[in-house]
Design an enzyme around this catalytic site. Structure first.
Site, PDB file in Angstrom:
ATOM      1  N   ALA A 180     -11.472  -6.377  -0.124  1.00 43.47           N
ATOM      2  CA  ALA A 180     -12.063  -5.123   0.234  1.00 43.47           C
ATOM      3  C   ALA A 180     -12.090  -4.347  -1.042  1.00 43.47           C
ATOM      4  O   ALA A 180     -11.006  -4.558  -1.471  1.00 43.47           O
ATOM      5  CB  ALA A 180     -11.615  -4.639   1.603  1.00 43.47           C
ATOM      6  N   GLU A 239      -3.142  -4.672  -9.702  1.00 45.45           N
ATOM      7  CA  GLU A 239      -2.806  -5.396  -8.482  1.00 45.45           C
ATOM      8  C   GLU A 239      -2.218  -6.279  -8.285  1.00 45.45           C
ATOM      9  O   GLU A 239      -2.009  -7.275  -8.530  1.00 45.45           O
ATOM     10  CB  GLU A 239      -4.137  -5.181  -7.443  1.00 45.45           C
ATOM     11  N   GLU A 265      -9.920 -10.647  -5.409  1.00 47.54           N
ATOM     12  CA  GLU A 265      -8.745 -10.445  -4.718  1.00 47.54           C
ATOM     13  C   GLU A 265      -8.414 -11.893  -4.883  1.00 47.54           C
ATOM     14  O   GLU A 265      -6.881 -12.146  -4.597  1.00 47.54           O
ATOM     15  CB  GLU A 265      -9.811 -10.067  -3.417  1.00 47.54           C
ATOM     16  N   GLY A 283     -12.778  11.031  11.382  1.00 50.39           N
ATOM     17  CA  GLY A 283     -11.567  13.012  12.149  1.00 50.39           C
ATOM     18  C   GLY A 283     -11.658  12.977  10.966  1.00 50.39           C
ATOM     19  O   GLY A 283     -10.559  13.973  10.599  1.00 50.39           O
ATOM     20  N   GLU A 288      -6.054  -5.915 -12.807  1.00 54.45           N
ATOM     21  CA  GLU A 288      -4.684  -5.761 -13.224  1.00 54.45           C
ATOM     22  C   GLU A 288      -3.589  -4.818 -12.888  1.00 54.45           C
ATOM     23  O   GLU A 288      -2.782  -4.683 -13.190  1.00 54.45           O
ATOM     24  CB  GLU A 288      -4.680  -5.413 -15.102  1.00 54.45           C
ATOM     25  N   ARG A 340       1.089  -0.799  -0.256  1.00 52.17           N
ATOM     26  CA  ARG A 340       0.148   0.307  -0.046  1.00 52.17           C
ATOM     27  C   ARG A 340       1.240   1.323   0.166  1.00 52.17           C
ATOM     28  O   ARG A 340       1.605   2.215   1.042  1.00 52.17           O
ATOM     29  CB  ARG A 340      -0.936   0.110   1.089  1.00 52.17           C
ATOM     30  N   GLU A 369     -15.024  -8.356  -5.113  1.00 52.90           N
ATOM     31  CA  GLU A 369     -13.946  -7.587  -4.935  1.00 52.90           C
ATOM     32  C   GLU A 369     -13.294  -9.251  -3.647  1.00 52.90           C
ATOM     33  O   GLU A 369     -12.029  -9.883  -4.478  1.00 52.90           O
ATOM     34  CB  GLU A 369     -13.965  -6.741  -3.633  1.00 52.90           C
TER      35      GLU A 369
END
Length: 178
Positions: A64, A132, A87, A106, A130, A52, A83
């Protein structure tokens, strides 16, 4: 946005908004997201690992994704099935939306739905689309908390929602058995 809010910056996927003295982010390409709690027929909990960019680290997550980023008429259930399959390669016969709430109240107006998937059938190996590079992990349910703790000790970035997902695996949000 309300009348007193104004846009500070808008990109392809995010908008930075100021309302009074508060600055926060909004998604421009989706209405919400889903996190999928899925157990294989072999009683293994399905996790995904991927790099990430904002964290500059590999993360361990439950499958997710966004709702409405591909089709505005997308539902939470459709997004969860899509998903999970994309995934992880697992197709769910049944999905149940358990609860919806803010991801980081927040910082963003984004909301996420916890969805329990059951009746899984393996269709392909998974790995994402493609854009990921996802590694699928299937961990025996009884070992999942220890496995997650070991990954955290190894330096993986861990989303606290994982532990909420473990709790919701066999309970509804009100604590009743699933």
């Amino acid at each position: 946005m309300t009348d007193d809010a104004h846009t500070l910056y808008e990109g392809k996927y995010l908008r930075l908004v100021k309302r009074g003295t508060w600055e926060y982010a909004e998604r421009t390409n989706a209405g919400s997201a889903v996190i999928v709690i899925a157990v294989t027929p072999e009683d293994k909990l399905v996790f995904v690992e991927q790099f990430r960019v904002p964290m500059d680290a590999n993360t361990i997550e439950m499958p997710a994704g966004l709702v409405g980023d591909i089709d505005a008429s997308d539902t939470l259930e459709e997004a969860a099935r899509r998903e999970l399959l994309e995934e992880t390669g697992w197709l769910a016969a049944e999905v149940k939306v358990l609860m919806i709430g803010p991801t980081s109240s927040g910082l963003s107006n984004e909301r996420i739905a916890f969805v329990r998937a059951r009746g899984l059938t393996r269709v392909h190996a998974g790995g994402g689309d493609e854009s990921e590079d996802i590694t699928v992990h299937e961990v025996p349910v009884a070992d999942a908390p220890r496995w997650l703790a070991a990954k955290m000790d190894a330096g993986y970035s861990m989303d606290p929602k994982l532990w909420a997902g473990l709790w919701l695996l066999d309970r509804d949000p009100d604590g009743r058995p699933a």
